[in-house]
Design a protein around this motif. Structure first.
Motif, PDB file in Angstrom:
ATOM      1  N   ASP A  89       0.827  -1.209   0.000  1.00  0.00           N
ATOM      2  CA  ASP A  89       0.000   0.000   0.000  1.00  0.00           C
ATOM      3  C   ASP A  89       0.861   1.260   0.000  1.00  0.00           C
ATOM      4  O   ASP A  89       1.739   1.433   0.849  1.00  0.00           O
TER       5      ASP A  89
ATOM      6  N   SER B   1      -2.544   3.878  -2.491  1.00  0.00           N
ATOM      7  CA  SER B   1      -3.627   3.396  -1.642  1.00  0.00           C
ATOM      8  C   SER B   1      -4.407   4.544  -1.010  1.00  0.00           C
ATOM      9  O   SER B   1      -5.633   4.503  -0.926  1.00  0.00           O
TER      10      SER B   1
ATOM     11  N   LYS C 238     -13.389   1.979  -5.163  1.00  0.00           N
ATOM     12  CA  LYS C 238     -11.974   1.726  -4.919  1.00  0.00           C
ATOM     13  C   LYS C 238     -11.365   0.838  -5.994  1.00  0.00           C
ATOM     14  O   LYS C 238     -10.302   1.133  -6.546  1.00  0.00           O
ATOM     15  N   PHE C 239     -12.047  -0.247  -6.324  1.00  0.00           N
ATOM     16  CA  PHE C 239     -11.466  -1.174  -7.274  1.00  0.00           C
ATOM     17  C   PHE C 239     -11.604  -0.693  -8.716  1.00  0.00           C
ATOM     18  O   PHE C 239     -10.829  -1.104  -9.579  1.00  0.00           O
TER      19      PHE C 239
ATOM     20  N   LEU D 102      -8.483   1.402  -8.947  1.00  0.00           N
ATOM     21  CA  LEU D 102      -7.233   0.752  -8.542  1.00  0.00           C
ATOM     22  C   LEU D 102      -6.285   0.580  -9.726  1.00  0.00           C
ATOM     23  O   LEU D 102      -6.610  -0.095 -10.701  1.00  0.00           O
TER      24      LEU D 102
ATOM     25  N   LYS E 283      -7.673  -9.885   1.330  1.00  0.00           N
ATOM     26  CA  LYS E 283      -7.792  -8.531   0.780  1.00  0.00           C
ATOM     27  C   LYS E 283      -6.508  -8.107   0.072  1.00  0.00           C
ATOM     28  O   LYS E 283      -6.537  -7.486  -0.989  1.00  0.00           O
ATOM     29  N   GLN E 284      -5.355  -8.444   0.665  1.00  0.00           N
ATOM     30  CA  GLN E 284      -4.091  -8.033   0.062  1.00  0.00           C
ATOM     31  C   GLN E 284      -3.821  -8.808  -1.234  1.00  0.00           C
ATOM     32  O   GLN E 284      -3.329  -8.251  -2.206  1.00  0.00           O
TER      33      GLN E 284
ATOM     34  N   LYS F 265      -5.916  -7.269  -3.957  1.00  0.00           N
ATOM     35  CA  LYS F 265      -5.310  -6.052  -4.515  1.00  0.00           C
ATOM     36  C   LYS F 265      -4.256  -6.405  -5.564  1.00  0.00           C
ATOM     37  O   LYS F 265      -4.226  -5.817  -6.649  1.00  0.00           O
TER      38      LYS F 265
ATOM     39  N   ARG G  90      -6.037  -7.650  -8.710  1.00  0.00           N
ATOM     40  CA  ARG G  90      -6.717  -6.570  -9.414  1.00  0.00           C
ATOM     41  C   ARG G  90      -5.721  -5.581 -10.034  1.00  0.00           C
ATOM     42  O   ARG G  90      -5.998  -4.985 -11.081  1.00  0.00           O
TER      43      ARG G  90
END
Length: 231
Positions: A11, A17, A90-91, A94, A124-125, A128, A131
């Motif tokens: 991040d 982030s 957010k995504f 991203l 979640k990480q 990320k 994605r």
């Protein structure tokens, strides 16, 4: 020892982030107020920020607590409105930093082992990284949830070194925070490069040997470290 690997924070090191999360939270609050949350957007944002400050950005109940604090009740419609809006925005936004992929390609060409070491919930990480489209560059991904402790605990760094299957003086660490990235990385024996990005980019720093404004600048530093350690 020759440099054989690079370990990255995630991040605000491989992508921005802070700005994505802030924009997503702002939109989530707006939609919650539109859906019936009985307060102003400004007040809701202040309450949400206080919750994040108290419980951390990786806490999974931000919107639950926001609704409970403002209304005193559990309202699934408002909570889910916030959650869905936050993740959609957010995504959708991203993206890696412009030179992140170029940097990872160059380091891979050098034959270096690449890893990610990040605070956060494991799923979640990983999401990320997938994605962002960069997951396949990494040989190792280590999260604080997996280990049980996070940054700046040196035990977490020692665990990451073990997972990399290298000695600490064979690894260069790249991160954005002085207190949670650079200082502990140096304590356990790694070289460390600080990226001046994200919300902590203006933090006081008297310890970083290497400071960069663009992640691609790390390539030349690492090349020099590699060549200076060659027999």
């Amino acid at each position: 020892m020759a440099i054989k690997g690079v370990l990255f924070d995630l991040d605000d090191t491989l992508y921005n982030s802070s700005s994505f999360a802030d924009r997503a939270r702002k939109e989530a609050v707006r939609m919650m107020v539109d859906a019936g949350l009985d307060t102003t957007e400004e007040n809701a944002r202040k309450v949400l920020q206080k919750i994040i400050s108290q419980k951390g950005s990786n806490y999974s109940g931000h919107f639950n607590d926001l609704v409970k604090t403002i209304t005193g009740t559990y309202d699934p419609k408002l909570i889910v409105t916030g959650i869905i809006t936050y993740h959609n925005i957010k995504f959708a936004l991203l993206r890696p930093y412009p030179n992140t992929i170029k940097t990872l390609v160059e380091l891979k060409k050098m034959g270096l082992k690449l890893g990610v070491m990040t605070d956060g919930i494991t799923l979640k990480q990983w999401e990320k990284l997938i994605r962002l489209g960069i997951v396949d560059f990494f040989d190792v991904v280590i999260t604080s949830e997996e280990f049980g402790l996070g940054k700046p605990n040196t035990e977490f760094y020692e665990y990451a070194i073990k997972k990399m299957d290298l000695n600490p003086d064979e690894i260069v660490f790249v991160g954005d925070r002085v207190d949670r990235d650079i200082i502990p990385a140096k304590k356990v024996g790694m070289d460390a490069i600080r990226l001046l990005e994200g919300k902590y980019k203006n933090a006081e720093d008297t310890v970083s040997q290497y400071k960069i404004k663009d992640i691609y600048e790390a390539v030349d530093i690492i090349k020099n470290l590699v060549s200076s350690n060659e027999p």
